[in-house]
Enzyme design. Structure first.
Site, short mmCIF file in Angstrom:
data_model
loop_
_atom_site.label_atom_id
_atom_site.label_comp_id
_atom_site.label_asym_id
_atom_site.label_seq_id
_atom_site.Cartn_x
_atom_site.Cartn_y
_atom_site.Cartn_z
N HIS A 95 40.31 -5.07 56.63
CA HIS A 95 40.22 -3.88 55.78
C HIS A 95 38.79 -3.67 55.29
O HIS A 95 38.27 -2.54 55.35
CB HIS A 95 41.16 -4.03 54.58
CG HIS A 95 41.02 -2.94 53.56
ND1 HIS A 95 41.71 -1.75 53.64
CD2 HIS A 95 40.24 -2.84 52.45
CE1 HIS A 95 41.37 -0.97 52.62
NE2 HIS A 95 40.48 -1.62 51.89
N GLU A 96 38.15 -4.73 54.81
CA GLU A 96 36.78 -4.59 54.32
C GLU A 96 35.82 -4.22 55.45
O GLU A 96 34.88 -3.44 55.24
CB GLU A 96 36.32 -5.87 53.61
CG GLU A 96 37.15 -6.24 52.39
CD GLU A 96 37.29 -5.11 51.38
OE1 GLU A 96 36.38 -4.24 51.32
OE2 GLU A 96 38.29 -5.07 50.66
N HIS A 99 35.72 -0.56 56.10
CA HIS A 99 34.73 0.19 55.32
C HIS A 99 33.36 0.16 56.00
O HIS A 99 32.62 1.15 55.98
CB HIS A 99 34.62 -0.38 53.92
CG HIS A 99 35.82 -0.10 53.05
ND1 HIS A 99 36.33 1.17 52.87
CD2 HIS A 99 36.61 -0.94 52.32
CE1 HIS A 99 37.37 1.11 52.06
NE2 HIS A 99 37.57 -0.15 51.71
N HIS A 103 31.16 3.33 57.28
CA HIS A 103 29.74 3.52 56.97
C HIS A 103 28.93 3.75 58.24
O HIS A 103 28.10 4.66 58.30
CB HIS A 103 29.22 2.28 56.23
CG HIS A 103 27.86 2.46 55.63
ND1 HIS A 103 27.11 1.42 55.15
CD2 HIS A 103 27.10 3.58 55.44
CE1 HIS A 103 25.96 1.87 54.69
NE2 HIS A 103 25.94 3.18 54.85
#
Length: 228
Positions: A95-96, A99, A103
């Site tokens: 999940h991280e 991100h 980006h």
């Protein structure tokens, strides 16, 4: 009437937070058949998405402190996720990294959210004091301007909460899709577990956004009702 809604939201928030923590604990005890750690999964996902300028670090801020920092391009994982070899660790790490992929691909909602961070940081620090001063001035001096500033600041933080929702849901969708295609979650049970953990994590953001909206409407009602 509003106090009943506030209590209801607080109760729902407590239930969701408790449910999320219990789910995280459950899936933290569900070993990943691949044997990969959260750190290894994060590195693998980044590299397979062509991202080589993001570091994966272990954070020392306690449980569930995992986050992606677009400022210095780091995926920061809590110790139980960084070293963990469980379904929960896999879900959170992916999940991280979702991100980080957002980006790298200039995902519009993440860009919008990042652009708001400096303003919202200031607004969130001042909101409580400005609202308190505004309510007091409305009550004793019939002066609405301070409260209006507080409501404006609260609007920004509420907007930020709602903009966060598509960012978080998209990161989870990217994570689940990659875990499946990369064959990190080998079985249906592992994949369903990762999906369940991320669903409850997302629900915490939904409740936070609804809570912010109820608070905004409450103070807006005070502002406009008194002026009328």
């Amino acid at each position: 009437m509003y106090w009943i809604i506030f209590i209801g939201i607080a109760l729902i928030s407590w239930i969701v937070q408790s449910r999320f923590k219990s789910k995280f604990k459950k899936y933290s005890e569900f070993p990943l058949a691949s044997g990969l750690s959260g750190a290894e999964i994060a590195q693998k996902m980044l590299h397979e998405n062509g991202i080589h300028d993001v570091q994966v670090l272990v954070a020392n801020d306690g449980q569930l402190s995992d986050h992606y920092n677009p400022g210095n391009k780091t995926v920061n994982l809590s110790q139980e996720v960084y070293y963990g070899r469980s379904v929960a660790a896999a879900a959170v790490a992916a999940h991280e990294c979702g991100h980080a992929v957002q980006h790298a691909t200039a995902y519009s909602w993440l860009q919008f959210r990042s652009a708001m961070v400096p303003v919202v940081s200031v607004a969130s620090r001042l909101t409580s004091w400005v609202l308190l001063a505004g309510v007091l001035l409305m009550a004793f001096a019939q002066n609405p301007w301070i409260l209006a500033v507080g409501v404006g600041a609260l609007f920004l933080t509420t907007l930020f909460s709602f903009i966060t929702l598509p960012v978080e849901f998209d990161a989870s969708n990217r994570a689940l899709a990659w875990l499946n295609t990369a064959n990190v979650t080998h079985s249906k049970e592992e994949h369903d577990g990762a999906k369940d953990a991320l669903k409850w994590a997302a629900m915490t953001y939904v409740v936070a956004a609804l809570s912010a909206l109820v608070t905004l409407l409450y103070y807006a009602y005070i502002l406009f009702a008194k002026r009328d």
